[in-house]
Design a protein around this motif. Structure first.
Motif, PDB file in Angstrom:
ATOM      1  N   ARG A  11      24.948  53.861 153.436  1.00  0.00           N
ATOM      2  CA  ARG A  11      23.736  53.562 154.205  1.00  0.00           C
ATOM      3  C   ARG A  11      23.388  54.683 155.185  1.00  0.00           C
ATOM      4  NH1 ARG A  11      21.604  48.298 153.938  1.00  0.00           N
ATOM      5  NH2 ARG A  11      22.734  46.993 152.451  1.00  0.00           N
ATOM      6  N   LEU A  12      24.395  55.305 155.779  1.00  0.00           N
ATOM      7  CA  LEU A  12      24.117  56.435 156.664  1.00  0.00           C
ATOM      8  C   LEU A  12      23.588  57.623 155.860  1.00  0.00           C
ATOM      9  CD1 LEU A  12      27.113  56.288 159.163  1.00  0.00           C
ATOM     10  CD2 LEU A  12      24.791  55.404 159.467  1.00  0.00           C
ATOM     11  N   ALA A  13      24.158  57.853 154.694  1.00  0.00           N
ATOM     12  CA  ALA A  13      23.680  58.948 153.842  1.00  0.00           C
ATOM     13  C   ALA A  13      22.216  58.739 153.466  1.00  0.00           C
ATOM     14  CB  ALA A  13      24.542  59.057 152.598  1.00  0.00           C
ATOM     15  N   LEU A  53      14.289  51.682 160.837  1.00  0.00           N
ATOM     16  CA  LEU A  53      14.587  52.433 162.051  1.00  0.00           C
ATOM     17  C   LEU A  53      13.321  53.046 162.637  1.00  0.00           C
ATOM     18  CD1 LEU A  53      17.876  54.214 160.901  1.00  0.00           C
ATOM     19  CD2 LEU A  53      17.672  52.332 162.533  1.00  0.00           C
ATOM     20  N   PRO A  54      13.266  53.214 163.950  1.00  0.00           N
ATOM     21  CA  PRO A  54      12.082  53.813 164.577  1.00  0.00           C
ATOM     22  C   PRO A  54      11.828  55.225 164.052  1.00  0.00           C
ATOM     23  CG  PRO A  54      13.518  52.828 166.232  1.00  0.00           C
ATOM     24  CD  PRO A  54      14.281  52.816 164.944  1.00  0.00           C
ATOM     25  N   GLY A  55      10.576  55.574 163.881  1.00  0.00           N
ATOM     26  CA  GLY A  55      10.216  56.897 163.392  1.00  0.00           C
ATOM     27  C   GLY A  55       9.993  56.888 161.900  1.00  0.00           C
ATOM     28  N   ALA A  56       9.211  57.839 161.439  1.00  0.00           N
ATOM     29  CA  ALA A  56       8.794  57.823 160.044  1.00  0.00           C
ATOM     30  C   ALA A  56       9.535  58.828 159.168  1.00  0.00           C
ATOM     31  CB  ALA A  56       7.295  58.093 159.966  1.00  0.00           C
ATOM     32  N   THR A  57      10.390  59.635 159.771  1.00  0.00           N
ATOM     33  CA  THR A  57      11.036  60.690 158.991  1.00  0.00           C
ATOM     34  C   THR A  57      12.553  60.504 158.958  1.00  0.00           C
ATOM     35  OG1 THR A  57      11.170  62.118 160.948  1.00  0.00           O
ATOM     36  CG2 THR A  57       9.231  62.362 159.550  1.00  0.00           C
ATOM     37  N   ALA A  58      13.165  61.109 157.947  1.00  0.00           N
ATOM     38  CA  ALA A  58      14.614  61.041 157.796  1.00  0.00           C
ATOM     39  C   ALA A  58      15.290  61.897 158.868  1.00  0.00           C
ATOM     40  CB  ALA A  58      15.012  61.518 156.402  1.00  0.00           C
ATOM     41  N   PHE A  59      16.594  61.711 159.002  1.00  0.00           N
ATOM     42  CA  PHE A  59      17.357  62.380 160.052  1.00  0.00           C
ATOM     43  C   PHE A  59      17.972  63.685 159.550  1.00  0.00           C
ATOM     44  CE2 PHE A  59      17.172  57.953 161.263  1.00  0.00           C
ATOM     45  CZ  PHE A  59      16.910  58.018 162.618  1.00  0.00           C
ATOM     46  N   GLY A  60      17.970  64.674 160.436  1.00  0.00           N
ATOM     47  CA  GLY A  60      18.644  65.932 160.124  1.00  0.00           C
ATOM     48  C   GLY A  60      20.135  65.858 160.336  1.00  0.00           C
ATOM     49  N   LEU A  61      20.568  64.930 161.216  1.00  0.00           N
ATOM     50  CA  LEU A  61      21.984  64.776 161.512  1.00  0.00           C
ATOM     51  C   LEU A  61      22.269  63.338 161.902  1.00  0.00           C
ATOM     52  CD1 LEU A  61      24.339  67.192 163.344  1.00  0.00           C
ATOM     53  CD2 LEU A  61      24.228  64.836 164.156  1.00  0.00           C
ATOM     54  N   VAL A  62      23.335  62.799 161.358  1.00  0.00           N
ATOM     55  CA  VAL A  62      23.873  61.507 161.783  1.00  0.00           C
ATOM     56  C   VAL A  62      25.236  61.763 162.389  1.00  0.00           C
ATOM     57  CG1 VAL A  62      24.707  59.246 161.046  1.00  0.00           C
ATOM     58  CG2 VAL A  62      22.648  60.212 159.999  1.00  0.00           C
ATOM     59  N   ARG A  65      15.906  65.560 164.329  1.00  0.00           N
ATOM     60  CA  ARG A  65      16.007  64.102 164.453  1.00  0.00           C
ATOM     61  C   ARG A  65      17.460  63.695 164.224  1.00  0.00           C
ATOM     62  NH1 ARG A  65      13.211  59.271 164.391  1.00  0.00           N
ATOM     63  NH2 ARG A  65      13.449  57.959 162.527  1.00  0.00           N
ATOM     64  N   VAL A  66      18.029  62.949 165.181  1.00  0.00           N
ATOM     65  CA  VAL A  66      19.459  62.606 165.171  1.00  0.00           C
ATOM     66  C   VAL A  66      19.621  61.096 165.255  1.00  0.00           C
ATOM     67  CG1 VAL A  66      21.652  62.802 166.413  1.00  0.00           C
ATOM     68  CG2 VAL A  66      20.149  64.799 166.219  1.00  0.00           C
ATOM     69  N   LEU A  67      20.483  60.558 164.396  1.00  0.00           N
ATOM     70  CA  LEU A  67      20.877  59.157 164.460  1.00  0.00           C
ATOM     71  C   LEU A  67      22.288  59.076 165.012  1.00  0.00           C
ATOM     72  CD1 LEU A  67      20.417  56.145 163.773  1.00  0.00           C
ATOM     73  CD2 LEU A  67      21.412  56.627 161.518  1.00  0.00           C
ATOM     74  N   ASP A  68      22.457  58.353 166.118  1.00  0.00           N
ATOM     75  CA  ASP A  68      23.783  58.104 166.688  1.00  0.00           C
ATOM     76  C   ASP A  68      24.243  56.745 166.162  1.00  0.00           C
ATOM     77  OD1 ASP A  68      26.081  57.804 168.161  1.00  0.00           O
ATOM     78  OD2 ASP A  68      25.170  58.312 170.084  1.00  0.00           O
ATOM     79  N   ASP A 102      19.216  49.262 157.530  1.00  0.00           N
ATOM     80  CA  ASP A 102      18.045  49.524 156.701  1.00  0.00           C
ATOM     81  C   ASP A 102      17.343  50.751 157.252  1.00  0.00           C
ATOM     82  OD1 ASP A 102      15.706  49.575 155.261  1.00  0.00           O
ATOM     83  OD2 ASP A 102      15.025  47.582 155.874  1.00  0.00           O
ATOM     84  N   ALA A 103      17.452  51.857 156.528  1.00  0.00           N
ATOM     85  CA  ALA A 103      16.864  53.104 157.011  1.00  0.00           C
ATOM     86  C   ALA A 103      15.375  52.965 157.271  1.00  0.00           C
ATOM     87  CB  ALA A 103      17.119  54.220 155.997  1.00  0.00           C
ATOM     88  N   ALA A 104      14.677  52.178 156.454  1.00  0.00           N
ATOM     89  CA  ALA A 104      13.230  52.035 156.592  1.00  0.00           C
ATOM     90  C   ALA A 104      12.847  51.275 157.850  1.00  0.00           C
ATOM     91  CB  ALA A 104      12.660  51.334 155.364  1.00  0.00           C
TER      92      ALA A 104
END
Length: 204
Positions: free
Chosen positions: A133-135, A103-112, A46-49, A99-101
């Motif tokens: 906030r990204l962390a 964002l679409p999807g229920a799981t945290a990101f492996g990479l930002v 899961r990646v956040l751009d 707000d991380a909560a």
């Protein structure tokens, strides 16, 4: 207002996309950022751009099988991204208020990934908050990968932060530097006006 909006007025999406399309047509390699991310994160991660712009990096990562979410404050850039890949999740938000909560999807990101000089183009004084906030979106052991210029030769504005500043913001957010490159093709960083930094979240 952030420094990007001061530069562009928030209406640069079409011009930005056209410039990169011309570079691609000239034979320029446009996928260095995505290639490095793919080398760092396992397939399907899961990646956040963060600061996704017109979606060039994220669309390529999605093509490679990554589960991606793109965030940008600039509506004109997101309009291009949504037109190019309407099936992908694009979110308009200020990274300093992310707000991380939400964002679409229920799981945290492996990479930002934060490409495109994002950290030098934020509203002055918000850099540490954005890192925090990204962390907060990362899973344990996840990576924050950011590339930005460090001098006026590599930026459209005067630099707002140094690498030492950025490392301090990351440390305060619980992230540890693991690699630093001079380019997105992973050449070692030996000083100079551009750096790509990889920081890792604690394992728990």
């Amino acid at each position: 207002m952030n420094r990007w909006e001061e530069l562009t007025g928030g209406t640069s999406g079409e011009d930005y996309a056209a410039r990169f399309a011309a570079l691609a047509d000239s034979g320029r390699d446009m996928h260095g950022e995505a290639r490095l991310c793919a080398a760092l994160a396992p397939a399907g991660a899961r990646v956040l751009d963060a600061g996704c712009g017109t979606g060039r990096v994220m669309i390529r990562l999605a093509e490679l099988g990554y589960d991606c979410v793109g965030v940008d404050v600039d509506a004109s850039m997101l309009a291009v991204a949504r037109r190019q890949a309407p099936e992908l999740p694009w979110v308009q938000a200020d990274l300093a208020a992310l707000d991380a909560a939400a964002l679409p999807g229920a799981t945290a990101f492996g990479l930002v990934v934060a490409a495109g000089n994002i950290f030098q183009l934020l509203a002055p004084g918000t850099e540490a908050e954005v890192v925090s906030r990204l962390a907060a979106t990362l899973r344990p052991g996840g990576l924050l990968v950011a590339g930005f210029g460090l001098d006026e030769a590599h930026l459209p504005v005067r630099p707002a932060i140094t690498l030492a500043d950025y490392d301090a913001y990351c440390a305060a957010a619980g992230l540890t530097l693991t690699d630093r490159f001079a380019t997105w093709d992973a050449r070692p960083y030996e000083g100079g006006g551009y750096a790509v930094s990889v920081h890792r979240a604690a394992l728990g």
